[in-house]
Design a protein around this motif. Structure first.
Motif, PDB file in Angstrom:
ATOM      1  N   ASN A   8       0.842  -1.194   0.000  1.00 34.56           N
ATOM      2  CA  ASN A   8       0.000   0.000   0.000  1.00 34.56           C
ATOM      3  C   ASN A   8       0.878   1.244   0.000  1.00 34.56           C
ATOM      4  N   GLY A   9       0.238   2.412  -0.007  1.00 36.55           N
ATOM      5  CA  GLY A   9       0.988   3.656  -0.062  1.00 36.55           C
ATOM      6  C   GLY A   9       1.906   3.856   1.126  1.00 36.55           C
ATOM      7  N   GLY A  10       1.408   3.494   2.318  1.00 37.41           N
ATOM      8  CA  GLY A  10       2.238   3.654   3.506  1.00 37.41           C
ATOM      9  C   GLY A  10       3.492   2.816   3.436  1.00 37.41           C
ATOM     10  N   ALA A  11       3.341   1.579   2.944  1.00 37.59           N
ATOM     11  CA  ALA A  11       4.504   0.701   2.816  1.00 37.59           C
ATOM     12  C   ALA A  11       5.499   1.262   1.803  1.00 37.59           C
ATOM     13  N   LEU A  12       4.978   1.856   0.723  1.00 35.05           N
ATOM     14  CA  LEU A  12       5.857   2.450  -0.284  1.00 35.05           C
ATOM     15  C   LEU A  12       6.694   3.577   0.314  1.00 35.05           C
ATOM     16  N   ILE A  13       6.068   4.411   1.150  1.00 39.14           N
ATOM     17  CA  ILE A  13       6.797   5.522   1.767  1.00 39.14           C
ATOM     18  C   ILE A  13       7.827   5.016   2.770  1.00 39.14           C
ATOM     19  N   VAL A  14       7.463   3.977   3.516  1.00 39.75           N
ATOM     20  CA  VAL A  14       8.446   3.393   4.442  1.00 39.75           C
ATOM     21  C   VAL A  14       9.633   2.860   3.660  1.00 39.75           C
ATOM     22  N   PHE A  15       9.347   2.209   2.532  1.00 37.74           N
ATOM     23  CA  PHE A  15      10.409   1.711   1.660  1.00 37.74           C
ATOM     24  C   PHE A  15      11.292   2.868   1.199  1.00 37.74           C
ATOM     25  N   GLY A  16      10.664   3.988   0.825  1.00 34.83           N
ATOM     26  CA  GLY A  16      11.424   5.165   0.416  1.00 34.83           C
ATOM     27  C   GLY A  16      12.231   5.755   1.548  1.00 34.83           C
ATOM     28  N   ALA A  17      11.678   5.704   2.771  1.00 29.28           N
ATOM     29  CA  ALA A  17      12.399   6.247   3.927  1.00 29.28           C
ATOM     30  C   ALA A  17      13.656   5.448   4.216  1.00 29.28           C
ATOM     31  N   VAL A  18      13.605   4.147   4.019  1.00 26.45           N
ATOM     32  CA  VAL A  18      14.796   3.312   4.223  1.00 26.45           C
ATOM     33  C   VAL A  18      15.897   3.737   3.256  1.00 26.45           C
ATOM     34  N   PHE A  19      15.548   3.906   1.985  1.00 27.70           N
ATOM     35  CA  PHE A  19      16.542   4.325   1.004  1.00 27.70           C
ATOM     36  C   PHE A  19      17.013   5.751   1.253  1.00 27.70           C
TER      37      PHE A  19
END
Length: 501
Positions: free
Chosen positions: A307-318
């Protein structure tokens, strides 16, 4: 010339240099600081980031001119070293070195909870707040999982940087490209949600009025001071000048490309976040604000990314990894430059005979970076912001001083409308410095104490090195080439020998 005294190899291209700047600027700040800006300035948070971009651009012009004129690694320190006396240049490097190192500690601590949250999304661990301590093998102690992950992230990136400049540059390029792509997807879905009629659909009505009742237009100033660190990063490009191909042309280009792209990305993300949640909602959500906005308007059940939240968390890791890698590069190059100039121990300024990297400078910087994770997060961030603002004032002053003292120096790039950008850079950075200091006096005296303490420690270190005979510096080019005739100064030292015996 011995292996330890050789110059760094030019293994980074224009794209790599640009991504170092973007990787540092588009870091954890885009997730953490947007909520802070909205809390202080309301919907005018969009102006906070745009005005910070303008203030940064004035100093960016100074960095571009100096980098083209003085193609030496070390960033702001190298420029000030060329222009000012020993003690001021030492303190400049000392402040920058510390600011980069504690910024690295902050990015490492920001990586940990985001990585745990990513694992939680896929059901591999409990929620970040529920993950307990981790036992250290062969030692009867346990450490919090977040601290352990922070240390592991620093250790991994330090290893990559220590063994290969090209590998660290490639990693920065790849990670930055991924996170920018994620933010572009976030912005696209946000704008597409406009007119959806839902409570969390994007609408520009969230910006009307820009200054709600009870919010003063002057609230922009403290918000700018506290979020200014979000635009610290383009200067990191100049710390690796000698490792970039054709630095006189590529460094200024990389500065402008990275700064321009970052301002656009920040502005679009803030517009979508406030336009979706409102300023109050974004402020209340804090660090989770961008993820909350993404969850509200992005579809669920996406392949791989749920979902969108998971995508942003993924982006935050990078984001945190790229920012961390960038400051590992920058802090070690400042220490390397200081060692080569004789202002730190000579071994700091030597290139490893096998790996071709400033090995000792990287390792020592990593040790301090690891130790900085114990500092209070907010205080460490405020110290970094204060030191960067002060360093930008000095860099702008260096442009003016160098223009007056060496008018015929070779300058492949000259800022337009000189000296207006440099004067505005000095004035605006001093204004933000004053606002930040007043704010810290009221809210964070520890940050001021840390700042003063580090500067005093630097003064002691400077005189201690001189007393030992290791602080006597080789004659600087700036002192030897400023002929009364104003001849073009031979400052292209990209192939100069590095190392002081």
């Amino acid at each position: 010339m011995s292996a330890g005294d050789r110059a760094p190899a030019a293994e980074l291209g224009l794209l790599d240099a640009t991504m170092i700047g973007m990787g540092a600027m588009i870091g954890a700040g885009i997730f953490v600081l947007t909520g802070l800006a909205a809390d202080i300035a309301g919907p005018a948070a969009i102006l906070v980031f745009m005005f910070n971009g303008v203030v940064t651009a004035f100093t960016g012009l100074s960095y571009a001119e100096l980098a083209a004129s003085i193609p030496k690694s070390g960033g702001g320190y190298a420029f000030v070293r060329e222009t000012f006396d020993d003690l001021p240049s030492f303190l400049m490097g000392w402040m920058l070195w510390f600011a980069y190192m504690i910024a690295g500690g902050l990015y490492a601590l920001g990586f940990a909870p985001n990585f745990l949250e990513l694992l939680h999304v896929y059901g591999l661990t409990a929620a970040p707040g529920e993950v307990g301590a981790v036992a250290v093998p062969a030692v009867p102690v346990s450490i919090p999982a977040s601290v352990g992950l922070a240390l592991a992230a620093v250790g991994l990136l330090v290893t990559v940087n220590a063994v290969s400049t090209a590998a660290s540059g490639s990693a920065e390029t790849l990670f930055t490209a991924v996170k920018v792509a994620i933010l572009v997807v976030f912005v696209a879905f946000g704008f597409l949600s406009a007119g959806g009629g839902g409570e969390t659909s994007f609408t520009l009505q969230q910006f009307d009025p820009l200054f709600p009742e009870g919010t003063s237009a002057f609230a922009i100033l403290p918000a700018m001071g506290l979020t200014f660190i979000a635009f610290e990063g383009y200067d990191l490009i100049t710390t690796v000048t000698e490792e970039v191909e054709n630095p006189r042309e590529n460094i200024p280009r990389a500065i402008f490309y990275s700064l321009g792209a970052t301002v656009v990305v920040y502005a679009l993300v803030v517009v979508v976040a406030i336009g979706t949640l409102g300023a109050d909602g974004l402020a209340a959500a804090g660090e989770a604000g961008i993820a909350k906005a993404a969850t509200s308007f992005m579809p669920s059940g996406l392949p791989i990314i749920r979902n969108g939240g998971a995508l942003i968390v993924f982006g935050a890791v990078f984001s945190t990894l790229t920012a961390l890698n960038a400051v590992v590069i920058a802090s070690s190059r400042v220490a390397f430059s200081m060692g080569r100039e004789g202002q730190l121990l000579p071994r700091f300024g030597r290139i490893h005979h096998r790996y071709g990297t400033p090995f000792v400078a990287i390792l020592v910087s990593a040790v301090v970076m690891l130790g900085s994770v114990v500092l209070p997060t907010e205080s460490a961030g405020n110290v970094s912001s204060l030191f960067f603002l002060l360093s930008f004032v000095v860099v702008n002053a260096a442009v003016i001083k160098l223009r007056r003292e060496r008018p015929n120096m070779r300058r492949p790039y000259e800022m337009p409308y000189y000296p207006i950008p440099s004067v505005l850079g000095i004035a605006l950075n001093l204004l933000l410095t004053g606002v930040l200091v007043v704010y810290l006096v009221r809210t964070d005296p520890l940050a001021l104490a840390l700042s003063v303490g580090w500067i005093l420690a630097g003064v002691l270190a400077y005189y201690a090195l001189r007393a030992r005979g290791e602080g006597s510096t080789p004659e600087r080019r700036g002192a030897s080439d400023a002929e009364p005739s104003g001849a073009d100064a031979p400052t292209d030292t990209s192939n100069a020998e590095g190392g002081v015996d």
